[in-house]
Design an enzyme around this catalytic site. Sequence first.
Site, PDB file in Angstrom:
ATOM      1  N   CYS B  87       0.839  -1.207   0.000  1.00  0.00           N
ATOM      2  CA  CYS B  87       0.000   0.000   0.000  1.00  0.00           C
ATOM      3  C   CYS B  87       0.875   1.258   0.000  1.00  0.00           C
ATOM      4  O   CYS B  87       1.544   1.531  -0.977  1.00  0.00           O
ATOM      5  CB  CYS B  87      -0.977  -0.052   1.174  1.00  0.00           C
ATOM      6  SG  CYS B  87      -2.385   1.036   0.952  1.00  0.00           S
ATOM      7  N   HIS B 196      -3.674  -5.704   0.832  1.00  0.00           N
ATOM      8  CA  HIS B 196      -3.081  -5.972   2.146  1.00  0.00           C
ATOM      9  C   HIS B 196      -3.091  -7.453   2.505  1.00  0.00           C
ATOM     10  O   HIS B 196      -3.995  -7.909   3.203  1.00  0.00           O
ATOM     11  CB  HIS B 196      -3.860  -5.200   3.223  1.00  0.00           C
ATOM     12  CG  HIS B 196      -3.652  -3.731   3.173  1.00  0.00           C
ATOM     13  ND1 HIS B 196      -2.606  -3.095   3.803  1.00  0.00           N
ATOM     14  CD2 HIS B 196      -4.352  -2.751   2.561  1.00  0.00           C
ATOM     15  CE1 HIS B 196      -2.671  -1.788   3.593  1.00  0.00           C
ATOM     16  NE2 HIS B 196      -3.713  -1.550   2.828  1.00  0.00           N
ATOM     17  N   GLU B 198      -1.349  -8.806   4.705  1.00  0.00           N
ATOM     18  CA  GLU B 198      -1.181  -8.917   6.165  1.00  0.00           C
ATOM     19  C   GLU B 198      -2.515  -8.870   6.905  1.00  0.00           C
ATOM     20  O   GLU B 198      -2.578  -9.124   8.095  1.00  0.00           O
ATOM     21  CB  GLU B 198      -0.221  -7.829   6.675  1.00  0.00           C
ATOM     22  CG  GLU B 198      -0.794  -6.437   6.865  1.00  0.00           C
ATOM     23  CD  GLU B 198      -0.885  -5.603   5.583  1.00  0.00           C
ATOM     24  OE1 GLU B 198      -0.820  -6.188   4.487  1.00  0.00           O
ATOM     25  OE2 GLU B 198      -1.033  -4.376   5.691  1.00  0.00           O
TER      26      GLU B 198
END
Lengths: 79, 218
Positions: B87, B196, B198
């Site tokens: 990002c 994302h 994560e």
Amino acid sequence: MKVRVNIVLKPSVLDPQGQAVANSLIGQGFNNIKNVRQGKILDIEFNSNEVDINMINEMCEGFLTNPLVEDYAIEEINT
Amino acid sequence: MKIGIVVFPGSNCDNDLFRAFEKQKLYEVIFLWHKDTDLPKDLDLCAIPGGFSFGDYLRTGAIASKSPIINSIIKFANSGRFVLGICNGFQILCETGLLPGVLLRNISTKFVCKNQILKVCNSNTSFSKLYNENEEVNFPIAHHDGNYFVNNETKKMIYDNDQVAFKYHKNNPNGSVDNIAGIYSQNHRILGLMPHPERRVSSEIGLDGERLFRSLNI
């Protein structure tokens, strides 16, 4: 010395923000709008009265603009 | 393997990224501060998290790309070691020139925050080898400036070197060229992506991101 750096997106790059502004103006009744391009202005004040233009270009090309997508123009401004 | 997460003023995915790596129990994970001038000598991967470094002032990622730590990250990357940018981290890597192209304002002008289906475009890299080629994965996106732009000449180079990492699948949420969601450097050791992974490392909300964090140690 003071300079004004005018930054605009290159003509080949789509400007959705400018387009949104144009659409709003048209919606408000300003029918004569053909296109709006949104940019930014940086007014930079220097300590000295003489400034090397190459240094200003270096600032613009290395940091203040992204040369992939933006053009800029420098003008000297009076206070 | 030792992993460093770089924190800038305005980073907000640094803890998520830290935990995504730590959870794998494969790595030693540490935080690095953007004012550090040297990276630890035994560092194997440098990760730049999402967020809004320096409030996205000037251009997204631009001010962070001039932080003191960046010169060491460039040297680190040029010596062939791993760099990951997610990002805002992707935006910063583009501004440093470590990855080609630039991220512009979303074509809708709106911030997008939603689940997004992606396609894995190259499953032969150190980041992607636990995925199948063309596999569909669900990583969330949350960004205002995710519109990947690259000129035609560079785009050709990206395809010639197999540098496309992920593409948005079924829809294009931000106007990116060719639906590109993430790219590699020429040596495939630097990865930048807008989505994302994560945020997909727990069984409660999905595990699609986990293999990206496990693959580096294999």
